[in-house]
Write a protein that holds these residues in place. Structure first.
Motif, PDB file in Angstrom:
ATOM      1  N   VAL A 191       0.777  -1.076  -0.016  1.00 38.43           N
ATOM      2  CA  VAL A 191       0.022   0.076   0.062  1.00 38.43           C
ATOM      3  C   VAL A 191       1.007   1.184   0.111  1.00 38.43           C
ATOM      4  O   VAL A 191       0.602   2.254  -0.814  1.00 38.43           O
ATOM      5  N   ALA A 192       2.060   1.212   0.860  1.00 38.59           N
ATOM      6  CA  ALA A 192       2.802   2.519   0.913  1.00 38.59           C
ATOM      7  C   ALA A 192       3.637   2.657  -0.355  1.00 38.59           C
ATOM      8  O   ALA A 192       3.446   3.704  -0.897  1.00 38.59           O
ATOM      9  N   PHE A 193       4.104   1.498  -1.170  1.00 38.43           N
ATOM     10  CA  PHE A 193       4.531   1.643  -2.299  1.00 38.43           C
ATOM     11  C   PHE A 193       3.670   2.257  -3.569  1.00 38.43           C
ATOM     12  O   PHE A 193       4.083   3.054  -4.257  1.00 38.43           O
ATOM     13  N   GLU A 194       2.414   1.692  -3.257  1.00 43.62           N
ATOM     14  CA  GLU A 194       1.671   2.239  -4.468  1.00 43.62           C
ATOM     15  C   GLU A 194       1.290   3.733  -4.301  1.00 43.62           C
ATOM     16  O   GLU A 194       1.155   4.482  -5.365  1.00 43.62           O
ATOM     17  N   GLU A 195       1.213   4.174  -2.934  1.00 41.33           N
ATOM     18  CA  GLU A 195       1.076   5.559  -2.514  1.00 41.33           C
ATOM     19  C   GLU A 195       2.109   6.303  -3.294  1.00 41.33           C
ATOM     20  O   GLU A 195       2.175   7.348  -3.683  1.00 41.33           O
TER      21      GLU A 195
END
Lengths: 213, 182
Positions: free
Chosen positions: A179-183
């Protein structure tokens, strides 16, 4: 005399002071004296009297008394005999008992049958002991095996539970990282688009300026 | 106290078998009490010392007559009582020992003078029987039954002597406060 508590226990009061009353008697006296001023005063006076008497300390003897060995202090022969009689009686009884035991131990059996019976008993005792030892050993083995199996099962269950917990935690961490990477990717894309737009604007302005000249 | 009594029993048994050291140890445990007991009766320190020696000499000579070693204390004090009264009769044959005693000469004591004199005076006013009853009860701590054994009299007699003595002593040592009476 107290109307609340009845007749004054004068004798019991004195006995309590002199240490001759029972615990129940002492409690009775205390309970009565709590409500009877006359008895309370009597108790106080007796305690004061006793304290005054006991304030007189004992004296030491003028000289220590000690005796030395002397004929006058030696017990008479009949006193020695009298006070050693119990011991003599005990010694005699001990001798008789020892004689009986020795007679029983030294006396040979009357018939050979008794001898044979003792041999059979010995063999029986040995076989019984061997059988008992064998059965005890087998049962111990079974019990040990069962205990080991149970322990293995428990250990496997504990390990599996911990592995599952670790897996779950890892999954949660992985998802959080994703999730953090996609953000971050989204933020970078937006930033990139803005930069491209800005560069186009700059190129357009530069082109316009060049034409104007 | 229990352990001490058990040790006394052992010492008595050894003394009966002729062990002088055991008897000397027994003497060392009891001589102070016997000395002070007879001192309060005869009120002369030298006389009390001689009586004390006589008491223990007789105790050793008659130790075999003690039926119950657990009753050693009352037995020993009975000997002391007899010896003290023998001396009193010998010194004052014309004196009624049951009545008021003659003037008692105070012995030197290292105590507050006022209390000591007051107590001596109060005790001197008692009869010999009452004084001895108080000595055995208050100073020596015997039970009424033990005192009856020492004095060879009924328990009721012992009680009446002690109660009467306390009533008399109370008037001298703990008088009623003025204005706060019954």
């Amino acid at each position: 005399m107290s109307a609340q508590t009845g007749a004054c226990p004068t004798t019991l009061l004195r006995d309590a002071l002199l240490g001759e009353a029972s615990p129940a008697g002492r409690r009775e006296v205390e309970a009565h004296a709590a409500h009877c001023p006359a008895c309370r005063e009597e108790m106080d006076r007796l305690q004061l009297t006793q304290a005054a008497l006991l304030s007189v300390r004992d004296e030491e003897p003028l000289r220590r008394i000690a005796f030395v060995s002397d004929k006058v202090l030696q017990p008479r022969w009949w006193q020695v005999w009298r006070w050693s009689a119990p011991r003599a009686t005990f010694a005699s009884a001990a001798l008789v008992a020892a004689a009986i035991v020795a007679h029983g131990a030294l006396t040979r059996p009357a018939t050979p049958v008794v001898q044979r019976a003792s041999v059979d008993r010995e063999a029986l005792r040995r076989s019984v002991a061997a059988e008992v030892e064998k059965q005890v050993g087998e049962r111990m083995q079974l019990a040990l095996a069962a205990a080991e199996q149970l322990q293995e099962q428990r250990t496997a269950a504990v390990v599996a539970a911990r592995l599952a917990a670790v897996e779950k935690r890892n999954e949660l961490d992985r998802q959080a990282l994703l999730v953090a990477f996609e953000e971050q990717v989204s933020v970078l894309q937006k930033t990139n688009h803005r930069l491209i737009r800005d560069m186009r604007d700059i190129a357009y302005v530069a082109d316009e300026q060049g034409r104007g000249q | 106290m229990i352990f001490r009594e058990a040790e006394d029993l052992d010492l008595i048994a050894q003394a009966r078998r002729g062990n002088v050291d055991a008897f000397n140890l027994l003497v060392s445990r009891w001589e102070r009490r016997i000395f002070n007991y007879v001192l309060k009766l005869v009120n002369q320190r030298e006389d009390a010392q001689e009586l004390c020696q006589e008491v223990f000499l007789k105790a050793h000579q008659h130790l075999h007559k003690l039926d119950d070693p657990a009753r050693f204390a009352p037995w020993l004090f009975r000997i002391a009582h007899n010896e003290a009264y023998s001396l009193l009769r010998k010194n004052r044959p014309e004196t009624e020992l049951d009545g008021d005693p003659t003037v008692v000469r105070p012995s030197p004591r290292m105590l507050p003078i006022e209390v000591s004199l007051a107590v001596e005076t109060a005790l001197a006013r008692l009869s010999a029987d009452q004084r001895e009853a108080v000595i055995l009860k208050v100073y020596q701590g015997f039970k009424f039954e033990e005192m009856a054994e020492i004095l060879s009299c009924p328990v009721s007699t012992v009680k009446s002597r002690v109660y009467a003595a306390l009533d008399n002593l109370k008037e001298t040592l703990a008088p009623v406060h003025v204005g706060g009476g019954k």
